[in-house]
Design an enzyme around this catalytic site. Structure first.
Site, PDB file in Angstrom:
ATOM      1  N   ALA A  36     -17.641 -23.309  27.823  1.00 50.33           N
ATOM      2  CA  ALA A  36     -16.196 -23.168  27.640  1.00 50.33           C
ATOM      3  C   ALA A  36     -15.887 -22.696  26.224  1.00 50.33           C
ATOM      4  O   ALA A  36     -16.481 -23.182  25.264  1.00 50.33           O
ATOM      5  CB  ALA A  36     -15.497 -24.501  27.896  1.00 50.33           C
ATOM      6  N   GLU A  66     -23.907 -22.261  38.148  1.00 51.21           N
ATOM      7  CA  GLU A  66     -23.009 -21.764  39.180  1.00 51.21           C
ATOM      8  C   GLU A  66     -21.847 -21.080  38.505  1.00 51.21           C
ATOM      9  O   GLU A  66     -21.407 -21.491  37.439  1.00 51.21           O
ATOM     10  CB  GLU A  66     -22.492 -22.903  40.068  1.00 51.21           C
ATOM     11  CG  GLU A  66     -23.511 -23.404  41.053  1.00 51.21           C
ATOM     12  CD  GLU A  66     -23.804 -24.883  40.840  1.00 51.21           C
ATOM     13  OE1 GLU A  66     -23.158 -25.506  39.982  1.00 51.21           O
ATOM     14  OE2 GLU A  66     -24.694 -25.405  41.517  1.00 51.21           O
ATOM     15  N   ASN A  71     -15.402 -14.475  39.002  1.00 52.81           N
ATOM     16  CA  ASN A  71     -15.499 -14.453  37.547  1.00 52.81           C
ATOM     17  C   ASN A  71     -16.485 -13.366  37.104  1.00 52.81           C
ATOM     18  O   ASN A  71     -17.624 -13.638  36.708  1.00 52.81           O
ATOM     19  CB  ASN A  71     -15.916 -15.825  37.017  1.00 52.81           C
ATOM     20  CG  ASN A  71     -15.739 -15.933  35.522  1.00 52.81           C
ATOM     21  OD1 ASN A  71     -15.655 -14.935  34.818  1.00 52.81           O
ATOM     22  ND2 ASN A  71     -15.699 -17.166  35.028  1.00 52.81           N
ATOM     23  N   TYR A  78     -24.041 -13.536  32.233  1.00 50.72           N
ATOM     24  CA  TYR A  78     -25.245 -14.197  32.719  1.00 50.72           C
ATOM     25  C   TYR A  78     -26.318 -13.177  33.102  1.00 50.72           C
ATOM     26  O   TYR A  78     -27.497 -13.359  32.793  1.00 50.72           O
ATOM     27  CB  TYR A  78     -24.928 -15.117  33.891  1.00 50.72           C
ATOM     28  CG  TYR A  78     -23.910 -16.186  33.567  1.00 50.72           C
ATOM     29  CD1 TYR A  78     -23.842 -16.770  32.296  1.00 50.72           C
ATOM     30  CD2 TYR A  78     -22.989 -16.610  34.504  1.00 50.72           C
ATOM     31  CE1 TYR A  78     -22.902 -17.743  31.987  1.00 50.72           C
ATOM     32  CE2 TYR A  78     -22.045 -17.584  34.211  1.00 50.72           C
ATOM     33  CZ  TYR A  78     -22.005 -18.137  32.954  1.00 50.72           C
ATOM     34  OH  TYR A  78     -21.080 -19.106  32.661  1.00 50.72           O
TER      35      TYR A  78
END
Length: 108
Positions: A36, A66, A71, A78
């Site tokens: 975050a 996950e 997104n 990633y």
């Protein structure tokens, strides 16, 4: 948070907490449970820095996470960091209901 298998890396800027990454490791498997960044600091490379620092602390094994199917920015991050989509969890997220991609990176 007090479990020995759980670890948090915090990112501070000028004495302000602007982000964190959390992970849980059991034997040679790590799950990244959250990344975050404060919205005021997003799109400045902070999530990449946190993820890269987190991965650098790990020894050989598998790293899982996950991510919401919608997104795209996180998925790109990633993938650029070496994660591959290996499965989908149907209706994993709620509010709104959405599938999750399960992603994995192997560390040698």
């Amino acid at each position: 948070m007090a479990l020995p298998t759980v670890h948090y890396d915090l990112l501070r800027w000028q004495d302000e907490l602007i982000g964190f990454v959390s992970r849980s490791t059991v034997l040679d498997e790590t799950e990244i449970t959250n990344i975050a960044i404060d919205p005021a600091y997003q799109r400045q490379g902070h999530a990449r820095w946190l993820l890269t620092a987190c991965l650098a602390q790990l020894s050989a094994g598998s790293v899982f996470l996950e991510v919401r199917a919608s997104n795209l920015a996180a998925q790109r991050l990633y993938q650029q960091c070496g994660f591959d989509q290996i499965a989908t969890r149907k209706e994993y997220y709620h509010d709104p209901e959405e599938d999750a991609w399960i992603m994995r990176k192997m560390i040698n």
